[in-house]
Design a protein around this motif. Structure first.
Motif, PDB file in Angstrom:
ATOM      1  N   VAL A 101       1.779  -4.505 -12.691  1.00  0.00           N
ATOM      2  CA  VAL A 101       1.752  -3.416 -13.664  1.00  0.00           C
ATOM      3  C   VAL A 101       0.628  -3.601 -14.679  1.00  0.00           C
ATOM      4  CG1 VAL A 101       3.123  -2.244 -15.440  1.00  0.00           C
ATOM      5  CG2 VAL A 101       4.213  -3.004 -13.359  1.00  0.00           C
ATOM      6  N   SER A 102       0.207  -4.831 -14.897  1.00  0.00           N
ATOM      7  CA  SER A 102      -0.865  -5.070 -15.869  1.00  0.00           C
ATOM      8  C   SER A 102      -2.209  -4.506 -15.397  1.00  0.00           C
ATOM      9  CB  SER A 102      -0.989  -6.563 -16.160  1.00  0.00           C
ATOM     10  OG  SER A 102      -1.412  -7.248 -15.002  1.00  0.00           O
ATOM     11  N   LYS A 103      -2.311  -4.136 -14.124  1.00  0.00           N
ATOM     12  CA  LYS A 103      -3.553  -3.559 -13.614  1.00  0.00           C
ATOM     13  C   LYS A 103      -3.625  -2.052 -13.870  1.00  0.00           C
ATOM     14  CE  LYS A 103      -4.078  -6.957 -10.023  1.00  0.00           C
ATOM     15  NZ  LYS A 103      -5.042  -7.878 -10.324  1.00  0.00           N
ATOM     16  N   GLY A 104      -2.543  -1.462 -14.350  1.00  0.00           N
ATOM     17  CA  GLY A 104      -2.532  -0.035 -14.659  1.00  0.00           C
ATOM     18  C   GLY A 104      -2.519   0.188 -16.160  1.00  0.00           C
ATOM     19  N   ARG A 105      -2.450   1.460 -16.531  1.00  0.00           N
ATOM     20  CA  ARG A 105      -2.397   1.812 -17.955  1.00  0.00           C
ATOM     21  C   ARG A 105      -1.571   3.088 -18.113  1.00  0.00           C
ATOM     22  NH1 ARG A 105      -7.134   3.757 -15.891  1.00  0.00           N
ATOM     23  NH2 ARG A 105      -7.732   5.847 -16.552  1.00  0.00           N
ATOM     24  N   PHE A 106      -1.161   3.335 -19.344  1.00  0.00           N
ATOM     25  CA  PHE A 106      -0.418   4.549 -19.630  1.00  0.00           C
ATOM     26  C   PHE A 106      -1.346   5.752 -19.526  1.00  0.00           C
ATOM     27  CE2 PHE A 106       2.069   1.374 -22.017  1.00  0.00           C
ATOM     28  CZ  PHE A 106       3.294   1.586 -21.414  1.00  0.00           C
ATOM     29  N   GLY A 107      -0.814   6.837 -18.996  1.00  0.00           N
ATOM     30  CA  GLY A 107      -1.603   8.049 -18.828  1.00  0.00           C
ATOM     31  C   GLY A 107      -1.500   8.977 -20.032  1.00  0.00           C
ATOM     32  N   PHE A 108      -2.226  10.091 -19.962  1.00  0.00           N
ATOM     33  CA  PHE A 108      -2.287  10.979 -21.115  1.00  0.00           C
ATOM     34  C   PHE A 108      -0.960  11.691 -21.378  1.00  0.00           C
ATOM     35  CE2 PHE A 108      -3.058  14.229 -17.940  1.00  0.00           C
ATOM     36  CZ  PHE A 108      -2.551  15.379 -18.510  1.00  0.00           C
ATOM     37  N   CYS A 109      -0.145  11.902 -20.363  1.00  0.00           N
ATOM     38  CA  CYS A 109       1.154  12.557 -20.590  1.00  0.00           C
ATOM     39  C   CYS A 109       2.093  11.655 -21.387  1.00  0.00           C
ATOM     40  CB  CYS A 109       1.802  12.940 -19.265  1.00  0.00           C
ATOM     41  SG  CYS A 109       0.971  14.313 -18.482  1.00  0.00           S
ATOM     42  N   PHE A 110       2.034  10.372 -21.129  1.00  0.00           N
ATOM     43  CA  PHE A 110       2.838   9.428 -21.902  1.00  0.00           C
ATOM     44  C   PHE A 110       2.395   9.437 -23.364  1.00  0.00           C
ATOM     45  CE2 PHE A 110       3.318   5.152 -23.661  1.00  0.00           C
ATOM     46  CZ  PHE A 110       4.692   4.996 -23.552  1.00  0.00           C
ATOM     47  N   ILE A 111       1.086   9.433 -23.582  1.00  0.00           N
ATOM     48  CA  ILE A 111       0.554   9.476 -24.946  1.00  0.00           C
ATOM     49  C   ILE A 111       0.899  10.803 -25.610  1.00  0.00           C
ATOM     50  CG2 ILE A 111      -1.585   9.446 -26.291  1.00  0.00           C
ATOM     51  CD1 ILE A 111      -2.651   7.536 -24.028  1.00  0.00           C
ATOM     52  N   LEU A 112       0.845  11.886 -24.849  1.00  0.00           N
ATOM     53  CA  LEU A 112       1.204  13.201 -25.368  1.00  0.00           C
ATOM     54  C   LEU A 112       2.678  13.252 -25.768  1.00  0.00           C
ATOM     55  CD1 LEU A 112      -0.305  15.860 -25.775  1.00  0.00           C
ATOM     56  CD2 LEU A 112       0.508  16.569 -23.533  1.00  0.00           C
ATOM     57  N   ALA A 113       3.528  12.610 -24.982  1.00  0.00           N
ATOM     58  CA  ALA A 113       4.953  12.552 -25.329  1.00  0.00           C
ATOM     59  C   ALA A 113       5.161  11.794 -26.636  1.00  0.00           C
ATOM     60  CB  ALA A 113       5.747  11.899 -24.195  1.00  0.00           C
ATOM     61  N   TRP A 114       4.405  10.718 -26.839  1.00  0.00           N
ATOM     62  CA  TRP A 114       4.499   9.982 -28.112  1.00  0.00           C
ATOM     63  C   TRP A 114       3.972  10.828 -29.265  1.00  0.00           C
ATOM     64  CZ3 TRP A 114       7.312   6.199 -29.754  1.00  0.00           C
ATOM     65  CH2 TRP A 114       7.757   5.198 -28.882  1.00  0.00           C
ATOM     66  N   LEU A 115       2.913  11.596 -29.030  1.00  0.00           N
ATOM     67  CA  LEU A 115       2.368  12.444 -30.086  1.00  0.00           C
ATOM     68  C   LEU A 115       3.328  13.578 -30.472  1.00  0.00           C
ATOM     69  CD1 LEU A 115      -1.385  12.763 -29.046  1.00  0.00           C
ATOM     70  CD2 LEU A 115      -0.424  11.483 -30.961  1.00  0.00           C
ATOM     71  N   CYS A 116       4.167  13.986 -29.544  1.00  0.00           N
ATOM     72  CA  CYS A 116       5.154  15.032 -29.841  1.00  0.00           C
ATOM     73  C   CYS A 116       6.209  14.548 -30.833  1.00  0.00           C
ATOM     74  CB  CYS A 116       5.860  15.479 -28.565  1.00  0.00           C
ATOM     75  SG  CYS A 116       4.862  16.505 -27.512  1.00  0.00           S
ATOM     76  N   LEU A 117       6.492  13.274 -30.824  1.00  0.00           N
ATOM     77  CA  LEU A 117       7.556  12.737 -31.669  1.00  0.00           C
ATOM     78  C   LEU A 117       7.361  13.053 -33.147  1.00  0.00           C
ATOM     79  CD1 LEU A 117      10.123  11.059 -32.057  1.00  0.00           C
ATOM     80  CD2 LEU A 117       8.644   9.056 -32.150  1.00  0.00           C
ATOM     81  N   PRO A 118       6.238  12.700 -33.780  1.00  0.00           N
ATOM     82  CA  PRO A 118       6.111  13.033 -35.198  1.00  0.00           C
ATOM     83  C   PRO A 118       6.075  14.538 -35.452  1.00  0.00           C
ATOM     84  CG  PRO A 118       4.079  12.066 -34.389  1.00  0.00           C
ATOM     85  CD  PRO A 118       5.078  11.940 -33.294  1.00  0.00           C
ATOM     86  N   LEU A 119       5.501  15.296 -34.516  1.00  0.00           N
ATOM     87  CA  LEU A 119       5.466  16.743 -34.700  1.00  0.00           C
ATOM     88  C   LEU A 119       6.865  17.350 -34.657  1.00  0.00           C
ATOM     89  CD1 LEU A 119       2.346  17.648 -32.528  1.00  0.00           C
ATOM     90  CD2 LEU A 119       2.489  17.421 -35.013  1.00  0.00           C
ATOM     91  N   LEU A 120       7.695  16.848 -33.748  1.00  0.00           N
ATOM     92  CA  LEU A 120       9.078  17.326 -33.672  1.00  0.00           C
ATOM     93  C   LEU A 120       9.855  16.978 -34.939  1.00  0.00           C
ATOM     94  CD1 LEU A 120       9.869  16.389 -29.974  1.00  0.00           C
ATOM     95  CD2 LEU A 120       9.893  18.697 -30.909  1.00  0.00           C
ATOM     96  N   LEU A 121       9.678  15.764 -35.419  1.00  0.00           N
ATOM     97  CA  LEU A 121      10.415  15.351 -36.608  1.00  0.00           C
ATOM     98  C   LEU A 121       9.901  16.052 -37.866  1.00  0.00           C
ATOM     99  CD1 LEU A 121      10.944  11.572 -35.841  1.00  0.00           C
ATOM    100  CD2 LEU A 121      12.510  13.481 -35.456  1.00  0.00           C
ATOM    101  N   ILE A 122       8.604  16.281 -37.958  1.00  0.00           N
ATOM    102  CA  ILE A 122       8.058  17.014 -39.105  1.00  0.00           C
ATOM    103  C   ILE A 122       8.578  18.445 -39.115  1.00  0.00           C
ATOM    104  CG2 ILE A 122       5.922  18.032 -40.019  1.00  0.00           C
ATOM    105  CD1 ILE A 122       4.533  15.395 -39.221  1.00  0.00           C
ATOM    106  N   SER A 123       8.573  19.083 -37.944  1.00  0.00           N
ATOM    107  CA  SER A 123       9.086  20.456 -37.907  1.00  0.00           C
ATOM    108  C   SER A 123      10.580  20.499 -38.178  1.00  0.00           C
ATOM    109  CB  SER A 123       8.741  21.131 -36.581  1.00  0.00           C
ATOM    110  OG  SER A 123       9.373  20.493 -35.504  1.00  0.00           O
ATOM    111  N   ALA A 124      11.310  19.464 -37.770  1.00  0.00           N
ATOM    112  CA  ALA A 124      12.743  19.415 -38.074  1.00  0.00           C
ATOM    113  C   ALA A 124      12.974  19.335 -39.575  1.00  0.00           C
ATOM    114  CB  ALA A 124      13.399  18.222 -37.373  1.00  0.00           C
ATOM    115  N   VAL A 125      12.207  18.496 -40.244  1.00  0.00           N
ATOM    116  CA  VAL A 125      12.334  18.380 -41.706  1.00  0.00           C
ATOM    117  C   VAL A 125      11.946  19.694 -42.378  1.00  0.00           C
ATOM    118  CG1 VAL A 125      11.367  17.217 -43.731  1.00  0.00           C
ATOM    119  CG2 VAL A 125      12.061  15.879 -41.736  1.00  0.00           C
ATOM    120  N   LEU A 126      10.896  20.329 -41.890  1.00  0.00           N
ATOM    121  CA  LEU A 126      10.494  21.619 -42.457  1.00  0.00           C
ATOM    122  C   LEU A 126      11.585  22.666 -42.292  1.00  0.00           C
ATOM    123  CD1 LEU A 126       6.750  21.837 -41.373  1.00  0.00           C
ATOM    124  CD2 LEU A 126       7.654  21.488 -43.678  1.00  0.00           C
TER     125      LEU A 126
END
Length: 165
Positions: free
Chosen positions: A132-157
């Protein structure tokens, strides 16, 4: 007030689109530039035909948990948006959008859980004989992480948003 409603709506729709892309697109784990794995398929690029050839991923309990949590995240974010639109028309003046905010927060927590499970159990999820160390996380995984703060910010709003006339 109109500008605030438009910006919250745009934030919600952008986040929902990002969640859909993260859930359905083909790049949660990248082995090489021509071989990728997502939540649903293992794909490799065939240079002769210039197409992606995909096979269904082998099922594991961790993979099913990530799949279910990402789908739940999309569902709860969609429900949250529909409830928000309904509450705009039905709530009386001065009432807060609690239910919309809690649905959005729950979408954020399910997204967070899916990302954590994939992060810590990727070896079991990928279920491959390769290192597994020969691979890396893809952009969808990173996009899913980026959704987290946006979801929580909109929830607070949403929780602090008060309906005005």
């Amino acid at each position: 007030m109109v500008l605030l409603l438009i910006s919250i709506t745009v934030l919600h729709l952008v986040t929902l689109a990002m969640l859909l892309i993260a859930t359905l697109e083909k790049s949660w784990w990248v082995w090489t530039d021509s071989e990728i794995t997502d939540l649903w398929h293992n794909c490799f690029h065939d240079n002769d035909t210039n197409t992606w050839l995909c096979a269904t991923t082998s099922e594991s309990d961790w993979l099913q948990a990530v799949q279910a949590l990402m789908v739940l995240s999309v569902v709860f974010s969609s429900i949250s948006f529909l409830v928000f639109l309904g509450q705009l028309l039905t709530l009386s003046k001065g009432v807060l959008f609690y239910f919309t905010g809690f649905c959005q927060a729950f979408a954020g927590f399910t997204d967070f859980s899916a990302c954590l499970i994939f992060t810590f159990h990727r070896e079991e999820i990928l279920n491959d004989s390769r290192d597994v160390s020969k691979g890396r996380f893809g952009f969808c995984f990173i996009l899913a992480w980026l959704c987290l703060p946006l979801l929580l910010i909109s929830a607070v709003l949403y929780v602090h948003l008060r309906k005005k006339q």
